[in-house]
Design a protein around this motif. Structure first.
Motif, PDB file in Angstrom:
ATOM      1  N   GLU A 179     -57.740   0.073  28.639  1.00  0.00           N
ATOM      2  CA  GLU A 179     -57.347   0.904  27.508  1.00  0.00           C
ATOM      3  C   GLU A 179     -56.132   0.255  26.858  1.00  0.00           C
ATOM      4  N   GLU A 239     -58.600  -7.055  16.549  1.00  0.00           N
ATOM      5  CA  GLU A 239     -60.051  -7.209  16.707  1.00  0.00           C
ATOM      6  C   GLU A 239     -60.477  -8.669  16.625  1.00  0.00           C
ATOM      7  N   VAL A 249     -59.578 -10.284  19.988  1.00  0.00           N
ATOM      8  CA  VAL A 249     -60.469  -9.838  21.074  1.00  0.00           C
ATOM      9  C   VAL A 249     -61.813 -10.558  20.989  1.00  0.00           C
ATOM     10  N   VAL A 255     -64.770 -10.344  27.422  1.00  0.00           N
ATOM     11  CA  VAL A 255     -64.843  -9.000  26.844  1.00  0.00           C
ATOM     12  C   VAL A 255     -66.271  -8.767  26.366  1.00  0.00           C
ATOM     13  N   GLU A 314     -67.505  -5.629  25.624  1.00  0.00           N
ATOM     14  CA  GLU A 314     -67.493  -4.565  24.623  1.00  0.00           C
ATOM     15  C   GLU A 314     -66.057  -4.252  24.245  1.00  0.00           C
ATOM     16  N   CYS A 315     -65.860  -3.911  22.983  1.00  0.00           N
ATOM     17  CA  CYS A 315     -64.565  -3.457  22.480  1.00  0.00           C
ATOM     18  C   CYS A 315     -64.844  -2.299  21.540  1.00  0.00           C
ATOM     19  N   HIS A 316     -64.242  -1.161  21.841  1.00  0.00           N
ATOM     20  CA  HIS A 316     -64.476   0.046  21.040  1.00  0.00           C
ATOM     21  C   HIS A 316     -63.160   0.585  20.504  1.00  0.00           C
ATOM     22  N   TYR A 326     -58.033   1.391  21.756  1.00  0.00           N
ATOM     23  CA  TYR A 326     -59.215   0.590  22.056  1.00  0.00           C
ATOM     24  C   TYR A 326     -59.574   0.710  23.533  1.00  0.00           C
ATOM     25  N   LEU A 339     -61.785  -1.648  26.211  1.00  0.00           N
ATOM     26  CA  LEU A 339     -62.484  -2.905  26.434  1.00  0.00           C
ATOM     27  C   LEU A 339     -63.257  -2.834  27.740  1.00  0.00           C
ATOM     28  N   LYS A 340     -64.445  -3.416  27.759  1.00  0.00           N
ATOM     29  CA  LYS A 340     -65.218  -3.600  28.983  1.00  0.00           C
ATOM     30  C   LYS A 340     -65.243  -5.092  29.244  1.00  0.00           C
TER      31      LYS A 340
END
Length: 153
Positions: free
Chosen positions: A71, A86, A89, A95, A97-99, A107, A109-110
């Motif tokens: 987070e 963004e 990233v 990474v 995923e980034c939401h 944000y 991140l996975k």
């Protein structure tokens, strides 16, 4: 967006499960003639409902056993700050995923890495250098209970 009938949904379910089906195999699985099946798949592709085809790789077999959720809270939320974060990233291959989120953090991140030492390296070389970050909190996943790429239809 196009209206999907039950035949379209059957096609999409089959392709989500096994994207390498030949048109003959797909048409048999959904009870359509090969030509009708081909036309429907082409229509779904042209409409953007089918965005592409990929191979799903086994993370463990590639040594990427650890999943970390990070987070991130930014110091500010100007358009420039968001764009800069963004773009940075996007250059980190670990990474997945980034939401941009609403709530406590800006944000989520996975990230996939080999282990905690690999994450420490990634943190030092990349995450700690992301622009505009004021706070970061990382959580290691202990167990993958469910993971799918299939959308409900």
């Amino acid at each position: 967006m196009i209206d999907l009938d039950e035949t379209d949904r059957r096609i999409l379910r089959q392709l989500q499960r096994t994207g390498r089906l030949s048109n003959a195999e797909l048409s048999e699985a959904v009870a359509l003639s090969p030509s009708a099946c081909h036309r429907r798949v082409a229509r779904l592709e042209q409409a953007g409902i089918i965005g592409g085809y990929v191979a799903l790789l086994d993370r463990a077999a590639l040594g990427r056993r650890a999943t970390v959720f990070v987070e991130i809270t930014l110091a500010g939320q100007t358009v420039e700050a968001l764009d800069s974060f963004e773009a940075a990233v996007m250059r980190i291959p670990e990474v997945l995923e980034c939401h941009l989120t609403a709530g406590g953090a800006d944000y989520l991140l996975k990230i996939v890495v080999e282990d905690s030492e690999d994450f420490a390296r990634l943190h030092r070389q990349h995450l700690s250098r992301l622009p505009g970050v004021s706070q970061m909190q990382s959580s290691f996943a202990l167990k993958r209970v469910r993971e799918t790429t299939e959308l409900p239809l």
